[in-house]
Design an enzyme around this catalytic site. Structure first.
Site, short mmCIF file in Angstrom:
data_model
loop_
_atom_site.label_atom_id
_atom_site.label_comp_id
_atom_site.label_asym_id
_atom_site.label_seq_id
_atom_site.Cartn_x
_atom_site.Cartn_y
_atom_site.Cartn_z
N ASN A 88 -10.30 -3.66 -6.77
CA ASN A 88 -9.46 -2.69 -7.47
C ASN A 88 -9.90 -2.40 -8.90
OD1 ASN A 88 -6.33 -3.56 -5.77
ND2 ASN A 88 -7.76 -1.90 -5.34
N ASP A 90 0.82 -1.21 0.00
CA ASP A 90 0.00 0.00 0.00
C ASP A 90 0.86 1.27 0.00
OD1 ASP A 90 -2.35 1.38 -0.05
OD2 ASP A 90 -2.78 1.14 2.08
C1 FPP Z 1 -1.86 -0.29 -3.40
O1 FPP Z 1 -1.44 1.05 -3.29
C2 FPP Z 1 -1.23 -0.90 -4.56
C3 FPP Z 1 -1.91 -1.47 -5.59
C4 FPP Z 1 -3.38 -1.55 -5.63
C5 FPP Z 1 -1.20 -2.03 -6.76
C6 FPP Z 1 0.05 -2.78 -6.44
C7 FPP Z 1 0.70 -3.16 -7.70
C8 FPP Z 1 2.01 -3.13 -7.94
C9 FPP Z 1 3.04 -2.83 -6.92
C10 FPP Z 1 2.52 -3.41 -9.30
C11 FPP Z 1 2.20 -4.75 -9.80
C12 FPP Z 1 3.03 -5.78 -9.17
C13 FPP Z 1 2.98 -7.04 -9.54
C14 FPP Z 1 3.81 -8.04 -8.85
C15 FPP Z 1 2.11 -7.50 -10.63
P1 FPP Z 1 -2.47 2.22 -3.58
O2 FPP Z 1 -2.49 2.49 -5.04
O3 FPP Z 1 -3.81 1.87 -3.02
O4 FPP Z 1 -1.81 3.39 -2.82
P2 FPP Z 1 -2.55 4.62 -2.11
O5 FPP Z 1 -3.24 4.06 -0.89
O6 FPP Z 1 -1.41 5.51 -1.75
O7 FPP Z 1 -3.49 5.23 -3.11
#
Ligand code: FPP
Length: 227
Positions: free
Chosen positions: A50, A2
């Site tokens: 998501n 996150d």
């Molecule tokens: C959560 O942070 C992260 C995600 C929903 C996506 C995670 C994906 C990756 C790191 C890339 C893909 C990796 C692989 C292994 C396929 P957020 O976007 O919710 O962060 P925020 O809370 O700051 O908005």
């Protein structure tokens, strides 16, 4: 993992730049965990919720998944890591599913750490899909009415994978967000404000040190002279 979005926004970058940076962190931390002897490393990359994000953001994450699967297929033997996807993969494109199958096949011959990437994953969804599969087997006479925890676990995406010892959440939130609901029954949680792209080996070390000082009783009582 996150905090990618906030990391990017803090820098005046699009959220997708945060996911690219986060995927580099994923690569770095996977290697670190392998090097310190972790046997299973599981990340929550994309939840069943998501899909509500913008088309651009979803596409960017799917593209990163495509990239990592291809890379894993080519390098997992030499990296001593195998990549497995957990989640409802039926919503992924045939191309991504074929890559996931290929990764699974190549990984069968790899000795090393298993990296589980939860994708289109939700803990409740996983339990529901497992229950439906069990009901189908039961109706077909292939499963007993006398279902126990081990028997049910075999229907989960995580079948054959040990329950997690530690669950680390980056990005400052203190909730489980539908991650490994069944498997986390006795996991130790460790939370950090560090945003995922800034997350490093020091956080893993701190989580493991904290884990070492916890008193894990699994519902029992501490035995005299132990721990
Ligand atoms: C959560 O942070 C992260 C995600 C929903 C996506 C995670 C994906 C990756 C790191 C890339 C893909 C990796 C692989 C292994 C396929 P957020 O976007 O919710 O962060 P925020 O809370 O700051 O908005």
């Amino acid at each position: 993992m996150d905090g990618n979005g906030r990391w990017a926004t803090n820098r005046g970058l699009p959220r997708t730049a945060g996911h690219s940076a986060g995927s580099e962190t994923f690569r770095r931390i996977s290697r670190y965990c392998r090097d310190i002897g972790v046997e299973y490393f599981t990340v929550y990359a994309f939840s069943t919720e998501n899909w509500k994000r913008s088309h651009e953001e979803v596409e960017a994450i799917l593209k990163l998944l495509d990239k990592y699967l291809r890379e894993a297929i080519d390098t997992m033997e030499q990296e001593r890591m195998k990549l497995v996807l957990l989640g409802d993969l039926s919503r992924l494109s045939p191309q991504l599913r074929a890559l996931a199958d290929r990764a699974l096949e190549v990984g069968r011959n790899v000795q090393g750490m298993q990296v589980n990437v939860c994708f289109n994953y939700g803990g409740r969804d996983e339990i529901l899909r497992a229950a439906k599969r069990y009901a189908e087997d039961y109706a077909a006479g292939k499963a007993d009415a006398d279902l126990d925890e081990a028997g049910f676990s075999a229907y989960l995406d995580s079948a054959g994978i040990p329950d997690p010892d530690i669950i680390i959440r980056s990005g400052g939130e203190q909730r489980t967000s539908n991650f490994l609901l069944w498997q986390s029954a006795y996991a130790e949680y460790w939370f950090t404000d560090t945003l995922w792209p800034d997350f490093g080996p020091a956080e893993i070390d701190a989580a493991i040190a904290a884990f070492g000082s916890r008193d894990r009783r699994f519902g029992g009582v501490k035995e005299a002279g132990k721990g």
